[in-house]
Design an enzyme around this catalytic site. Structure first.
Site, PDB file in Angstrom:
ATOM      1  N   GLU A   1       8.569  27.383  15.698  1.00  0.00           N
ATOM      2  CA  GLU A   1       7.211  26.820  15.644  1.00  0.00           C
ATOM      3  C   GLU A   1       7.241  25.305  15.523  1.00  0.00           C
ATOM      4  O   GLU A   1       6.755  24.738  14.544  1.00  0.00           O
ATOM      5  CB  GLU A   1       6.466  27.380  14.420  1.00  0.00           C
ATOM      6  CG  GLU A   1       6.372  28.876  14.335  1.00  0.00           C
ATOM      7  CD  GLU A   1       5.913  29.361  12.946  1.00  0.00           C
ATOM      8  OE1 GLU A   1       5.851  28.541  11.997  1.00  0.00           O
ATOM      9  OE2 GLU A   1       5.615  30.552  12.829  1.00  0.00           O
TER      10      GLU A   1
ATOM     11  N   ARG B   1      -1.566   8.987   8.166  1.00  0.00           N
ATOM     12  CA  ARG B   1      -0.194   9.219   7.695  1.00  0.00           C
ATOM     13  C   ARG B   1       0.373   8.094   6.815  1.00  0.00           C
ATOM     14  O   ARG B   1       0.997   8.373   5.801  1.00  0.00           O
ATOM     15  CB  ARG B   1       0.734   9.517   8.880  1.00  0.00           C
ATOM     16  CG  ARG B   1       0.301  10.742   9.701  1.00  0.00           C
ATOM     17  CD  ARG B   1       1.374  11.259  10.636  1.00  0.00           C
ATOM     18  NE  ARG B   1       2.480  11.837   9.901  1.00  0.00           N
ATOM     19  CZ  ARG B   1       3.602  11.232   9.653  1.00  0.00           C
ATOM     20  NH1 ARG B   1       3.830  10.035  10.141  1.00  0.00           N
ATOM     21  NH2 ARG B   1       4.538  11.823   8.941  1.00  0.00           N
TER      22      ARG B   1
ATOM     23  N   CYS C   1     -12.914   0.426   3.376  1.00  0.00           N
ATOM     24  CA  CYS C   1     -13.024  -0.268   2.088  1.00  0.00           C
ATOM     25  C   CYS C   1     -12.154   0.325   1.005  1.00  0.00           C
ATOM     26  O   CYS C   1     -12.654   0.841  -0.003  1.00  0.00           O
ATOM     27  CB  CYS C   1     -14.480  -0.274   1.666  1.00  0.00           C
ATOM     28  SG  CYS C   1     -15.451  -1.129   2.900  1.00  0.00           S
ATOM     29  N   GLU C   2     -10.880   0.360   1.217  1.00  0.00           N
ATOM     30  CA  GLU C   2      -9.944   0.632   0.128  1.00  0.00           C
ATOM     31  C   GLU C   2      -8.581   0.063   0.490  1.00  0.00           C
ATOM     32  O   GLU C   2      -8.215   0.010   1.668  1.00  0.00           O
ATOM     33  CB  GLU C   2      -9.866   2.120  -0.237  1.00  0.00           C
ATOM     34  CG  GLU C   2      -9.671   3.100   0.855  1.00  0.00           C
ATOM     35  CD  GLU C   2      -9.658   4.522   0.277  1.00  0.00           C
ATOM     36  OE1 GLU C   2      -8.697   4.831  -0.438  1.00  0.00           O
ATOM     37  OE2 GLU C   2     -10.590   5.291   0.543  1.00  0.00           O
TER      38      GLU C   2
END
Ligand code: LLP
Length: 421
Positions: free
Chosen positions: A275, A314, A346-347
């Site tokens: 998979e 990510r 905004c972080e």
């Protein structure tokens, strides 16, 4: 290897200049290469040649139907983990007998959907799930083929958030309890036990943990057969890593992986399923973004892009490294400088890279994030009310928008304000 190369000073996706796509669809966007997707699928398919096998693409990595159909037409099966993924795979034309249903918490509704629509097998993760599966199957007059996912208690030596094969992880049944659980399964009317499933984690860069887990599966196969079970299929999960950082040692290739599978499990004469997700889609996709501003901070320059953590999470979520390259090829020996590459959200977590060496860039320049094809678009959100960014598929000199950018109204109008507000 992928098909994103500079040609005549401009980054191309196969034969299409990336800047042409940007001009047509606006930024940011994802672009995938058909040739790369197919190449990676075939590498796995060929690596298992000589064994009865099916490569079931883990569609959670990139689930656009155009990608699923591209791989499905080449013979891939699909690994799905939700009713939504099952429906999406079917909508893309993947037949039920090539769909494997994984996941730690399948609901009765999801199970029913797959049983009615056709399924290759369920990878069962617990006894309560097994009981529900059996009951739903009996109610439909069907028998559900299953493998049981065992947790081999092996350290995958990858990021903690994507390791799944240790006993403290929520996945599978402890391998020590496997014989009892298989005996229980054999007593259930709606279930047909056909094999064993294992998946120990993602972005593995070493074959040793795989080999350790597969050795345990080999031993268990013999034990279960001795107990009278028919074990004819082994699902070995996904997880083979890709080279995100070019300076790092390259992870093993699918051929190395295939040889190891043959070495550890070949003598059992089982049908093999794998998979892979990341290795098929990861290096088959870029996220392309535009510089909005270059801002001088205290002792550092910020490259403020129009792409953000909601588009590619990510780096914020796993501290993941993505290569960032300018779409216009820098001159050989061009001077470089360190930038903090950030988005407009905004972080402070909305940071793609800190002090990354890049050639001088200016507002309106395009940059590409490499290795963004897997767990990129699928993990994006509308945080900060930023519409999902489009996806584009390239094949040779053609490209097509395979998911368009929603309008602001489409995004906003999904809300309803009750009359009593
Ligand atoms: N099979 C199962 C049961 C899985 O849980 C996964 C991934 C795969 C196959 C495919 O693994 P791959 O070949 O792609 O490594 N969002 C994270 C990765 C999460 C992986 C989850 N499970 C990331 O961006 O790194």
């Amino acid at each position: 290897m992928d098909h994103f190369l500079y040609r005549d000073g401009v980054l191309h996706a196969e034969d299409v200049p990336v800047a042409d796509i940007a001009a047509a669809v606006g930024t940011p966007f994802y672009v995938y290469s058909t040739a790369t997707l197919l190449r990676h699928f075939r590498l796995f398919d060929e690596a298992l040649e000589g064994m009865d096998h099916l490569v079931c693409y883990a569609m959670k990595a990139a689930s656009n139907q155009a990608i699923l159909k591209t791989l499905g037409d080449a013979g891939a099966g699909m690994d799905v983990v939700s009713g939504g993924e099952y429906r999406r795979a079917r909508a893309a034309g993947i037949p039920g007998e090539r769909i494997v249903f994984s996941g730690v918490g399948k609901t009765a509704d999801e199970i029913r959907t797959a049983l009615e629509g056709g399924i290759r097998q369920f990878n069962v993760e617990s006894e309560p799930e097994m009981e529900v599966l059996s009951a739903v199957a009996v109610s439909l007059g069907k028998v559900a083929p299953i493998t049981i996912r065992v947790n081999p208690d092996v350290d995958a030596k990858t990021h903690a958030k994507i390791a799944t094969g240790k006993s403290e992880n929520k996945f599978g049944i402890p391998i020590a309890r496997a014989r009892a659980v298989y005996a229980h399964a054999a007593s259930l009317a709606g279930i047909d036990v056909i094999g064993i499933d294992v998946h120990i984690g993602s972005q593995l860069t070493d074959l040793a943990p795989f080999e350790m887990a597969y050795q345990k599966v080999a031993d268990l196969t013999e034990q279960l057969r001795a107990d009278g079970h028919v074990i004819r299929r082994l699902d070995l999960g996904g997880g083979l890593g890709i080279p995100y950082e070019r300076s790092n040692a390259a992870p093993p290739l699918p051929t190395d992986y295939g040889a190891m599978v043959k070495r550890t499990l070949g003598h059992l004469n089982c049908e093999i399923e794998i998979e892979p997700g990341r290795l098929i889609a990861g290096n088959a996709g870029l996220m392309v973004s535009k510089v909005i501003y270059v801002k001088s901070g205290e002792g550092r320059d910020f490259l403020i892009l129009d792409g953000a953590m909601n588009d590619l999470i990510r780096p914020a979520m796993y501290d993941a490294y993505h290569d960032i390259i300018p779409v216009n090829e820098p001159d050989a020996g061009a001077e470089q400088q360190p930038y903090d590459v950030v988005g407009p959200v905004c972080e402070s977590g909305d940071t793609f890279a800190k002090q990354r060496m890049l050639p001088h860039l200016a507002a309106d320049d395009l940059v590409a994030f490499r290795s963004a094809g897997a767990y990129g678009a699928v993990m994006s959100s509308e945080y900060n009310s930023r519409p999902l960014i489009p996806e584009v598929l390239v094949k040779g000199d053609q490209f097509a928008v395979i998911r368009r950018r929603p309008t602001f109204d489409e995004m906003i109008n999904r809300d309803t304000i009750p009359e009593w507000v």
